[in-house]
Scaffold this active site. Structure first.
Site, PDB file in Angstrom:
ATOM      1  N   VAL A   1       0.826  -1.215   0.000  1.00  0.00           N
ATOM      2  CA  VAL A   1       0.000   0.000   0.000  1.00  0.00           C
ATOM      3  C   VAL A   1       0.863   1.269   0.000  1.00  0.00           C
ATOM      4  O   VAL A   1       0.683   2.158  -0.851  1.00  0.00           O
ATOM      5  CB  VAL A   1      -0.944   0.004   1.235  1.00  0.00           C
ATOM      6  CG1 VAL A   1      -1.779   1.263   1.242  1.00  0.00           C
ATOM      7  CG2 VAL A   1      -1.831  -1.225   1.224  1.00  0.00           C
TER       8      VAL A   1
ATOM      9  N   GLY B   1       4.074   1.761  -0.698  1.00  0.00           N
ATOM     10  CA  GLY B   1       4.907   1.885  -1.898  1.00  0.00           C
ATOM     11  C   GLY B   1       4.094   2.354  -3.098  1.00  0.00           C
ATOM     12  O   GLY B   1       4.537   3.214  -3.865  1.00  0.00           O
TER      13      GLY B   1
ATOM     14  N   LEU C   1      -3.518  -1.147  10.709  1.00  0.00           N
ATOM     15  CA  LEU C   1      -4.349  -0.101  10.117  1.00  0.00           C
ATOM     16  C   LEU C   1      -4.920   0.765  11.221  1.00  0.00           C
ATOM     17  O   LEU C   1      -5.243   0.268  12.315  1.00  0.00           O
ATOM     18  CB  LEU C   1      -5.507  -0.727   9.330  1.00  0.00           C
ATOM     19  CG  LEU C   1      -5.114  -1.453   8.038  1.00  0.00           C
ATOM     20  CD1 LEU C   1      -6.265  -2.298   7.522  1.00  0.00           C
ATOM     21  CD2 LEU C   1      -4.647  -0.457   6.981  1.00  0.00           C
TER      22      LEU C   1
ATOM     23  N   HIS D   1      -7.850   2.236  11.526  1.00  0.00           N
ATOM     24  CA  HIS D   1      -9.220   1.949  11.989  1.00  0.00           C
ATOM     25  C   HIS D   1      -9.261   0.674  12.833  1.00  0.00           C
ATOM     26  O   HIS D   1     -10.145   0.532  13.666  1.00  0.00           O
ATOM     27  CB  HIS D   1     -10.219   1.905  10.824  1.00  0.00           C
ATOM     28  CG  HIS D   1      -9.732   1.213   9.594  1.00  0.00           C
ATOM     29  ND1 HIS D   1      -9.013   1.853   8.628  1.00  0.00           N
ATOM     30  CD2 HIS D   1      -9.865  -0.058   9.176  1.00  0.00           C
ATOM     31  CE1 HIS D   1      -8.729   1.003   7.654  1.00  0.00           C
ATOM     32  NE2 HIS D   1      -9.233  -0.173   7.970  1.00  0.00           N
TER      33      HIS D   1
ATOM     34  N   HIS E   1     -29.624   7.360  -7.969  1.00  0.00           N
ATOM     35  CA  HIS E   1     -29.138   7.492  -9.337  1.00  0.00           C
ATOM     36  C   HIS E   1     -28.990   8.960  -9.687  1.00  0.00           C
ATOM     37  O   HIS E   1     -29.866   9.753  -9.347  1.00  0.00           O
ATOM     38  CB  HIS E   1     -30.142   6.849 -10.299  1.00  0.00           C
ATOM     39  CG  HIS E   1     -29.800   7.084 -11.743  1.00  0.00           C
ATOM     40  ND1 HIS E   1     -28.795   6.393 -12.385  1.00  0.00           N
ATOM     41  CD2 HIS E   1     -30.309   7.950 -12.663  1.00  0.00           C
ATOM     42  CE1 HIS E   1     -28.717   6.814 -13.636  1.00  0.00           C
ATOM     43  NE2 HIS E   1     -29.617   7.764 -13.836  1.00  0.00           N
TER      44      HIS E   1
HETATM   45  C1  LIG Z   1       2.906   6.112   5.321  1.00  0.00           C
HETATM   46  C2  LIG Z   1       1.780   5.420   6.050  1.00  0.00           C
HETATM   47  C3  LIG Z   1       0.500   5.520   5.574  1.00  0.00           C
HETATM   48  C4  LIG Z   1      -0.547   4.895   6.247  1.00  0.00           C
HETATM   49  N1  LIG Z   1      -1.809   5.027   5.747  1.00  0.00           N
HETATM   50  C5  LIG Z   1      -2.832   4.425   6.384  1.00  0.00           C
HETATM   51  C6  LIG Z   1      -4.156   4.593   5.919  1.00  0.00           C
HETATM   52  O1  LIG Z   1      -4.411   5.267   4.934  1.00  0.00           O
HETATM   53  N2  LIG Z   1      -5.151   3.990   6.605  1.00  0.00           N
HETATM   54  C7  LIG Z   1      -4.909   3.222   7.713  1.00  0.00           C
HETATM   55  O2  LIG Z   1      -5.862   2.688   8.300  1.00  0.00           O
HETATM   56  N3  LIG Z   1      -3.660   3.054   8.183  1.00  0.00           N
HETATM   57  C8  LIG Z   1      -2.617   3.644   7.553  1.00  0.00           C
HETATM   58  N4  LIG Z   1      -1.354   3.512   8.058  1.00  0.00           N
HETATM   59  C9  LIG Z   1      -1.151   2.683   9.268  1.00  0.00           C
HETATM   60  C10 LIG Z   1      -1.533   3.464  10.539  1.00  0.00           C
HETATM   61  O3  LIG Z   1      -0.859   4.673  10.576  1.00  0.00           O
HETATM   62  C11 LIG Z   1      -1.199   2.630  11.768  1.00  0.00           C
HETATM   63  O4  LIG Z   1      -1.776   1.346  11.644  1.00  0.00           O
HETATM   64  C12 LIG Z   1      -1.737   3.287  13.034  1.00  0.00           C
HETATM   65  O5  LIG Z   1      -1.193   4.570  13.213  1.00  0.00           O
HETATM   66  C13 LIG Z   1      -1.426   2.423  14.250  1.00  0.00           C
HETATM   67  O6  LIG Z   1      -1.919   3.049  15.385  1.00  0.00           O
HETATM   68  P1  LIG Z   1      -1.313   2.772  16.832  1.00  0.00           P
HETATM   69  O7  LIG Z   1      -2.124   3.580  17.778  1.00  0.00           O
HETATM   70  O8  LIG Z   1      -1.207   1.318  17.043  1.00  0.00           O
HETATM   71  O9  LIG Z   1       0.190   3.304  16.776  1.00  0.00           O
HETATM   72  P2  LIG Z   1       0.843   4.668  16.304  1.00  0.00           P
HETATM   73  O10 LIG Z   1      -0.054   5.463  15.462  1.00  0.00           O
HETATM   74  O11 LIG Z   1       2.160   4.286  15.718  1.00  0.00           O
HETATM   75  O12 LIG Z   1       1.064   5.468  17.654  1.00  0.00           O
HETATM   76  C14 LIG Z   1       1.963   5.060  18.620  1.00  0.00           C
HETATM   77  C15 LIG Z   1       2.354   6.254  19.466  1.00  0.00           C
HETATM   78  O13 LIG Z   1       3.103   5.796  20.587  1.00  0.00           O
HETATM   79  C16 LIG Z   1       4.169   6.699  20.843  1.00  0.00           C
HETATM   80  N5  LIG Z   1       5.185   5.964  21.612  1.00  0.00           N
HETATM   81  C17 LIG Z   1       5.931   4.905  21.211  1.00  0.00           C
HETATM   82  N6  LIG Z   1       6.687   4.442  22.232  1.00  0.00           N
HETATM   83  C18 LIG Z   1       6.416   5.231  23.302  1.00  0.00           C
HETATM   84  C19 LIG Z   1       6.864   5.252  24.636  1.00  0.00           C
HETATM   85  N7  LIG Z   1       7.720   4.337  25.116  1.00  0.00           N
HETATM   86  N8  LIG Z   1       6.393   6.209  25.459  1.00  0.00           N
HETATM   87  C20 LIG Z   1       5.496   7.147  25.008  1.00  0.00           C
HETATM   88  N9  LIG Z   1       5.031   7.156  23.749  1.00  0.00           N
HETATM   89  C21 LIG Z   1       5.473   6.215  22.908  1.00  0.00           C
HETATM   90  C22 LIG Z   1       4.596   7.127  19.461  1.00  0.00           C
HETATM   91  O14 LIG Z   1       5.307   8.360  19.509  1.00  0.00           O
HETATM   92  C23 LIG Z   1       3.251   7.239  18.740  1.00  0.00           C
HETATM   93  O15 LIG Z   1       2.711   8.537  18.867  1.00  0.00           O
HETATM   94  C24 LIG Z   1      -0.287   4.143   7.423  1.00  0.00           C
HETATM   95  C25 LIG Z   1       1.015   4.051   7.916  1.00  0.00           C
HETATM   96  C26 LIG Z   1       2.036   4.686   7.244  1.00  0.00           C
HETATM   97  C27 LIG Z   1       3.438   4.583   7.792  1.00  0.00           C
END
Ligand SMILES: Cc1cc2nc3c(=O)[nH]c(=O)nc-3n(C[C@H](O)[C@H](O)[C@H](O)COP(=O)(O)OP(=O)(O)OC[C@H]3O[C@@H](n4cnc5c(N)ncnc54)[C@H](O)[C@@H]3O)c2cc1C
Length: 461
Positions: free
Chosen positions: A179, A181, A311, A313, A435
């Site tokens: 996705v 890339g 992802l 969501h 439509h």
């Molecule tokens: C380029 C790109 C495009 C994407 N596009 C999509 C999309 O269109 N749709 C979609 O559904 N998903 C997309 N994703 C995936 C999506 O961004 C992730 O699946 C999602 O952000 C995961 O959420 P999370 O809460 O698990 O972690 P994250 O969003 O990674 O958040 C984790 C947070 O924890 C913090 N953290 C880490 N370790 C510590 C610590 N020890 N102490 C305090 N804070 C810490 C980090 O700073 C970060 O803010 C994309 C990802 C990338 C890289």
């Protein structure tokens, strides 16, 4: 109930708000900016860039609509500035939600000390200990950068650096045709960069059906994006002028930059999981049960940390479920109908099982399909490439679907509801669709399962 959450990405921040709404005293620890990968270096910024690329394409094609616009130019610097402004507005939005829900945001790096204590190290070196009843881990993921690629953040970059480039490189090798890339490859191609995508699997978007990937590939070929499939990188040589990439088939590619988009791994660094006996699986995800509790009672994990689709969501939904469970509910995380979206042009969106998966699992299935070309609305907006495909089981229940075409990612929701609720093609197809809209393609594909699509061109020989 006191709850401490480490990480304020979609998993952590939505959990925090839900827990606060349910009456908990919530503290969120974030080492960087609220919103996590999704908001700062993921979903939102990539889609903001792609929105600019869409405007460019529309502008270049304006004459087809009788609109003349002789001087279309792009400025990547301004595109990036628009993206940054949009991101910082949304970051402020989350901070405001935290404030209005009485959530305590602590800046610093969180680390588990015991099953009730989290230590926070602040930027100034000071350390604070927070004691709570339950803990949620939501620290997300980081790009995979094996040493052989010589990642330096300058010539060999990941999506994080790509989203901040102020000038498009002349040429770029994109390693990984998933996705990220495909989205960034097409974006930079539209900014004028000569793009070559290298994918190890037999097709780009390897999770999806070959027919789906082929439709995107056709568009890539039109845009002169070169794609190598079933081919890997054998060697990377970073030089002053750029990067020399040798492929496994011996082909040599030279480019100003290389974008590494071969996947992400859970970010477990510094959490102290082993000390507490929190189990980690072989691929490096935190193990959880279906209530999202880890092997240590009272500690939960969500999002990119666990072995569910990486992802936003999914992370958000898991965050909400974990919050509810921490507060005494007994909710189960179900991943039967997770939408998979690719925001390229044409967009790609899919849910449930693919045709190849149905075949592999021996599920008897039927297909219904409809091409956008045959749809009034697609002709009106001049976006006729692509198709809706629905997959139903023996009982006519929609078990999967894919859409390639205009607004596919928004259109998919109807089919996601069908997979989630186990609706049949007959029931959903019976619904009156407005439509002229693109959603009529879904209705026609549903009717096509029973050979009753009115507008599908089928040749009776
Ligand atoms: C380029 C790109 C495009 C994407 N596009 C999509 C999309 O269109 N749709 C979609 O559904 N998903 C997309 N994703 C995936 C999506 O961004 C992730 O699946 C999602 O952000 C995961 O959420 P999370 O809460 O698990 O972690 P994250 O969003 O990674 O958040 C984790 C947070 O924890 C913090 N953290 C880490 N370790 C510590 C610590 N020890 N102490 C305090 N804070 C810490 C980090 O700073 C970060 O803010 C994309 C990802 C990338 C890289």
């Amino acid at each position: 109930m006191r709850i401490t959450i480490i990480g304020a990405g979609p998993g952590g921040y939505e959990a925090a708000i839900m827990a606060a709404k349910l009456g908990a005293e919530v503290t969120v620890i974030e080492k960087n900016v609220v919103g996590g990968t999704c908001l700062n270096i993921g979903c939102i910024p990539t889609k903001a860039l792609l929105a600019s690329a869409d405007v460019l394409t529309t502008s270049l094609e304006a004459a087809k609509f009788g609109v003349f616009n002789d001087h279309t130019t792009v400025d990547l610097k301004q595109i990036i500035e628009r993206k940054d402004k949009l991101v910082s507005g949304l970051v402020k939005g989350i901070e405001f939600l935290f404030e209005s829900n009485g959530i305590n945001l602590v800046r610093g790096i969180g680390k588990l000390i015991d099953f009730q204590t989290v230590e926070v190290k602040h930027d100034d070196g000071s350390v604070e200990k927070l004691v709570s009843d339950k803990i949620l881990l939501a620290t997300g993921s980081a790009p995979i950068c094996p040493e052989m690629f010589h990642y330096d953040g300058k010539k060999v970059i990941t999506s994080t650096e790509a989203l901040a480039l102020k000038m498009p490189p002349k040429s770029m090798v994109v390693v990984g045709g998933g996705v990220i890339g495909c989205e960034l490859g097409q974006f930079f191609s539209r900014m004028g960069t000569k793009i070559t995508i290298v994918e190890m699997a037999d097709q780009i978007l390897m999770v999806e059906d070959e027919s789906v990937a082929k439709q995107l590939l056709r568009q890539f070929k039109r845009e002169k994006i070169k794609v190598f499939t079933a081919n890997g990188v054998a060697d990377v040589n970073v030089q002053d002028a750029g990067v020399v990439v040798t492929l496994k088939n011996g082909e040599i590619l030279e480019a100003e930059m290389m974008l590494l988009s071969i996947g992400r791994s859970s970010y477990l660094k510094g959490l102290n999981l082993e000390e507490l006996g929190i189990k980690i699986d072989r691929q490096g995800h935190i193990e959880v049960d279906d209530t999202l509790e880890t092997s240590v009672k009272g500690i939960y994990a969500v999002g990119d940390l666990i072995n569910t689709p990486f992802l936003a969501h999914v992370a958000s939904k898991e965050g909400i479920i974990a919050a509810e469970n921490m507060l005494g509910k007994n909710k189960t995380a179900v991943h039967k109908a997770v939408p998979r979206c690719v925001y390229t042009d044409p967009q790609v969106a899919a849910v449930g099982v693919t045709e190849k998966e149905a075949q592999k699992r021996g599920i008897p299935y039927k297909i219904g399909s409809f091409d956008f070309r045959a749809l009034g609305k697609a002709q009106i907006i001049g976006k006729i490439q692509g198709q809706v495909k629905v997959i139903v089981d023996e009982k006519d229940v929609v078990i999967g679907a894919s859409i390639v075409g205009p607004e596919a990612t928004d259109l998919l929701t109807e089919l996601t509801v069908a997979v989630h609720l186990g609706l049949t093609a007959a029931v959903l197809g019976d619904v009156i669709h407005p439509h002229p809209t693109l959603s009529e393609a879904i209705m026609e594909a549903l009717h096509d399962v029973h050979g009753k699509s009115i507008n599908k061109v089928s040749l009776r020989l």
